[in-house]
Design a protein around this motif. Structure first.
Motif, PDB file in Angstrom:
ATOM      1  N   ILE A  44      -4.892   3.412  -1.173  1.00 40.90           N
ATOM      2  CA  ILE A  44      -3.999   2.256  -1.106  1.00 40.90           C
ATOM      3  C   ILE A  44      -4.182   1.578   0.238  1.00 40.90           C
ATOM      4  O   ILE A  44      -4.736   2.162   1.179  1.00 40.90           O
ATOM      5  CB  ILE A  44      -2.522   2.660  -1.309  1.00 40.90           C
ATOM      6  CG1 ILE A  44      -2.079   3.667  -0.234  1.00 40.90           C
ATOM      7  CG2 ILE A  44      -2.309   3.217  -2.722  1.00 40.90           C
ATOM      8  CD1 ILE A  44      -0.600   4.001  -0.258  1.00 40.90           C
ATOM      9  N   PRO A  59       8.197   1.216   0.982  1.00 43.81           N
ATOM     10  CA  PRO A  59       7.723  -0.166   1.137  1.00 43.81           C
ATOM     11  C   PRO A  59       8.754  -1.186   0.673  1.00 43.81           C
ATOM     12  O   PRO A  59       9.606  -0.893  -0.173  1.00 43.81           O
ATOM     13  CB  PRO A  59       6.487  -0.199   0.244  1.00 43.81           C
ATOM     14  CG  PRO A  59       6.786   0.806  -0.831  1.00 43.81           C
ATOM     15  CD  PRO A  59       7.537   1.906  -0.143  1.00 43.81           C
ATOM     16  N   LEU A 114       6.552   6.045   1.618  1.00 48.78           N
ATOM     17  CA  LEU A 114       6.365   5.023   2.655  1.00 48.78           C
ATOM     18  C   LEU A 114       7.536   4.054   2.731  1.00 48.78           C
ATOM     19  O   LEU A 114       7.646   3.294   3.691  1.00 48.78           O
ATOM     20  CB  LEU A 114       5.069   4.249   2.390  1.00 48.78           C
ATOM     21  CG  LEU A 114       3.759   5.032   2.574  1.00 48.78           C
ATOM     22  CD1 LEU A 114       2.581   4.250   2.002  1.00 48.78           C
ATOM     23  CD2 LEU A 114       3.528   5.340   4.052  1.00 48.78           C
ATOM     24  N   ARG A 121      -3.598  -0.193   7.227  1.00 50.34           N
ATOM     25  CA  ARG A 121      -4.115   1.165   7.080  1.00 50.34           C
ATOM     26  C   ARG A 121      -4.627   1.391   5.660  1.00 50.34           C
ATOM     27  O   ARG A 121      -4.056   0.866   4.706  1.00 50.34           O
ATOM     28  CB  ARG A 121      -3.013   2.204   7.338  1.00 50.34           C
ATOM     29  CG  ARG A 121      -2.622   2.410   8.769  1.00 50.34           C
ATOM     30  CD  ARG A 121      -1.503   3.442   8.851  1.00 50.34           C
ATOM     31  NE  ARG A 121      -0.256   2.925   8.328  1.00 50.34           N
ATOM     32  CZ  ARG A 121       0.750   3.690   7.887  1.00 50.34           C
ATOM     33  NH1 ARG A 121       0.614   5.015   7.854  1.00 50.34           N
ATOM     34  NH2 ARG A 121       1.864   3.139   7.454  1.00 50.34           N
ATOM     35  N   ILE A 166       3.329   6.461  -2.135  1.00 55.64           N
ATOM     36  CA  ILE A 166       3.820   5.085  -2.045  1.00 55.64           C
ATOM     37  C   ILE A 166       5.326   5.067  -1.859  1.00 55.64           C
ATOM     38  O   ILE A 166       5.860   4.355  -0.993  1.00 55.64           O
ATOM     39  CB  ILE A 166       3.400   4.290  -3.292  1.00 55.64           C
ATOM     40  CG1 ILE A 166       1.879   4.085  -3.305  1.00 55.64           C
ATOM     41  CG2 ILE A 166       4.110   2.930  -3.338  1.00 55.64           C
ATOM     42  CD1 ILE A 166       1.337   3.531  -4.609  1.00 55.64           C
ATOM     43  N   VAL A 172       5.329  -3.594  -3.496  1.00 50.39           N
ATOM     44  CA  VAL A 172       4.071  -2.954  -3.889  1.00 50.39           C
ATOM     45  C   VAL A 172       3.356  -3.873  -4.867  1.00 50.39           C
ATOM     46  O   VAL A 172       3.846  -4.137  -5.971  1.00 50.39           O
ATOM     47  CB  VAL A 172       4.306  -1.575  -4.542  1.00 50.39           C
ATOM     48  CG1 VAL A 172       2.967  -0.956  -4.944  1.00 50.39           C
ATOM     49  CG2 VAL A 172       5.077  -0.644  -3.608  1.00 50.39           C
ATOM     50  N   GLU A 214      -7.314   8.900   5.882  1.00 52.70           N
ATOM     51  CA  GLU A 214      -6.591   7.733   6.393  1.00 52.70           C
ATOM     52  C   GLU A 214      -7.361   7.078   7.541  1.00 52.70           C
ATOM     53  O   GLU A 214      -7.958   7.759   8.373  1.00 52.70           O
ATOM     54  CB  GLU A 214      -5.200   8.159   6.872  1.00 52.70           C
ATOM     55  CG  GLU A 214      -4.326   7.015   7.365  1.00 52.70           C
ATOM     56  CD  GLU A 214      -2.909   7.452   7.688  1.00 52.70           C
ATOM     57  OE1 GLU A 214      -2.193   6.667   8.348  1.00 52.70           O
ATOM     58  OE2 GLU A 214      -2.502   8.564   7.277  1.00 52.70           O
ATOM     59  N   VAL A 252      -1.998  -0.269   3.199  1.00 50.07           N
ATOM     60  CA  VAL A 252      -0.630  -0.373   3.728  1.00 50.07           C
ATOM     61  C   VAL A 252      -0.628  -1.461   4.798  1.00 50.07           C
ATOM     62  O   VAL A 252      -1.385  -1.384   5.765  1.00 50.07           O
ATOM     63  CB  VAL A 252      -0.168   0.975   4.309  1.00 50.07           C
ATOM     64  CG1 VAL A 252       1.271   0.880   4.803  1.00 50.07           C
ATOM     65  CG2 VAL A 252      -0.309   2.084   3.268  1.00 50.07           C
ATOM     66  N   LEU A 269       7.046  -3.398   5.235  1.00 53.41           N
ATOM     67  CA  LEU A 269       5.837  -2.701   4.830  1.00 53.41           C
ATOM     68  C   LEU A 269       5.488  -3.057   3.388  1.00 53.41           C
ATOM     69  O   LEU A 269       6.316  -2.924   2.485  1.00 53.41           O
ATOM     70  CB  LEU A 269       6.059  -1.190   4.939  1.00 53.41           C
ATOM     71  CG  LEU A 269       4.804  -0.328   5.017  1.00 53.41           C
ATOM     72  CD1 LEU A 269       4.094  -0.536   6.357  1.00 53.41           C
ATOM     73  CD2 LEU A 269       5.178   1.139   4.842  1.00 53.41           C
ATOM     74  N   VAL A 286       2.574  -2.523   0.266  1.00 51.89           N
ATOM     75  CA  VAL A 286       1.471  -1.685  -0.205  1.00 51.89           C
ATOM     76  C   VAL A 286       0.688  -2.438  -1.275  1.00 51.89           C
ATOM     77  O   VAL A 286       1.273  -3.044  -2.175  1.00 51.89           O
ATOM     78  CB  VAL A 286       1.997  -0.355  -0.798  1.00 51.89           C
ATOM     79  CG1 VAL A 286       0.871   0.420  -1.490  1.00 51.89           C
ATOM     80  CG2 VAL A 286       2.621   0.504   0.301  1.00 51.89           C
ATOM     81  N   GLU A 329       1.537  -4.104   7.353  1.00 51.27           N
ATOM     82  CA  GLU A 329       2.777  -4.417   8.063  1.00 51.27           C
ATOM     83  C   GLU A 329       2.925  -5.942   8.108  1.00 51.27           C
ATOM     84  O   GLU A 329       2.170  -6.631   8.795  1.00 51.27           O
ATOM     85  CB  GLU A 329       2.738  -3.836   9.472  1.00 51.27           C
ATOM     86  CG  GLU A 329       2.654  -2.319   9.493  1.00 51.27           C
ATOM     87  CD  GLU A 329       2.400  -1.744  10.872  1.00 51.27           C
ATOM     88  OE1 GLU A 329       2.591  -2.488  11.877  1.00 51.27           O
ATOM     89  OE2 GLU A 329       1.991  -0.573  10.962  1.00 51.27           O
TER      90      GLU A 329
END
Length: 203
Positions: free
Chosen positions: A147, A186, A184, A134, A181, A189, A126, A149, A156, A158, A151
């Motif tokens: 992946i 999200p 997280l 990220r 995924i 995606v 990471e 990520v 969030l 992805v 913000e």
């Protein structure tokens, strides 16, 4: 300025009935391109019958890109890397090793194109690429898949590459990358072969 993600349709794999998208992240600190699609035909993948848009019709000037991320190095994700000589290209170290050395893995001359010196940045796990962005390893589709990520104002987001090819794979995650995924949580995606993002069920 907020962080935005924009899909760019660069062609279709007609033989398997899949569109091909790359994704542009516009960030206050610059522009990041996730994957580079493909820009030429090759006998190795002719059974997939690629139908390509010329780069000039992408609506994306390669010179406007400050950094590239390869989610992985399969032909339809790294086939435009040659357009980005001198631009940092972030890829997991495992993926770069496999892309260069594993048999029947990808089109090697697109990973390291002749006469073009690419600036790969091998990542080990990471990493924070920029504030609010990220990279995270997401094994499954390939050992070295990652992946992105992001913000955003909507939450969030992805960019999954091929960690999931269809939304149904995220509805019932099976691989380490798909489970990551979902963990997280999200808002959306983006996948490389879908025109719209997957979103979690609200029911």
């Amino acid at each position: 300025m907020s962080i935005t993600v924009t899909p760019v349709h660069i062609g279709d794999l007609a033989g398997v009935d899949l569109p091909v998208y790359i994704h542009v992240i516009d960030h206050p600190g610059g522009r990041i391109l996730v994957d580079t699609g493909l820009t030429a035909l090759h006998s190795m993948v002719e059974d997939m019958d690629p139908r390509l848009k010329p780069v000039g019709e992408w609506g994306l000037d390669p010179a406007s890109v400050d950094a590239v991320v390869n989610t992985h190095l399969h032909f339809d994700h790294a086939g435009g890397n040659h357009l980005f000589a001198g631009t940092p290209i972030h890829v997991q170290r495992q993926e770069l090793e496999d892309g260069r050395h594993a048999e029947d893995y990808t089109i090697r001359e697109w990973v390291d194109p002749e006469g073009v010196e690419l600036q790969y940045v091998p990542e080990d796990g990471e990493v924070v690429l920029a504030p609010g962005i990220r990279l995270m390893p997401a094994p499954g589709h390939t050992r070295g898949s990652q992946i992105v990520v992001v913000e955003t104002d909507e939450g969030l987001v992805v960019i999954a590459g091929d960690s999931a090819v269809w939304g149904a794979e995220l509805d019932d995650p099976q691989t380490e990358g798909q489970r990551l995924i979902r963990a997280l949580e999200p808002t959306a995606v983006w996948m490389s072969h879908a025109a719209e993002p997957w979103r979690p069920s609200t029911s």
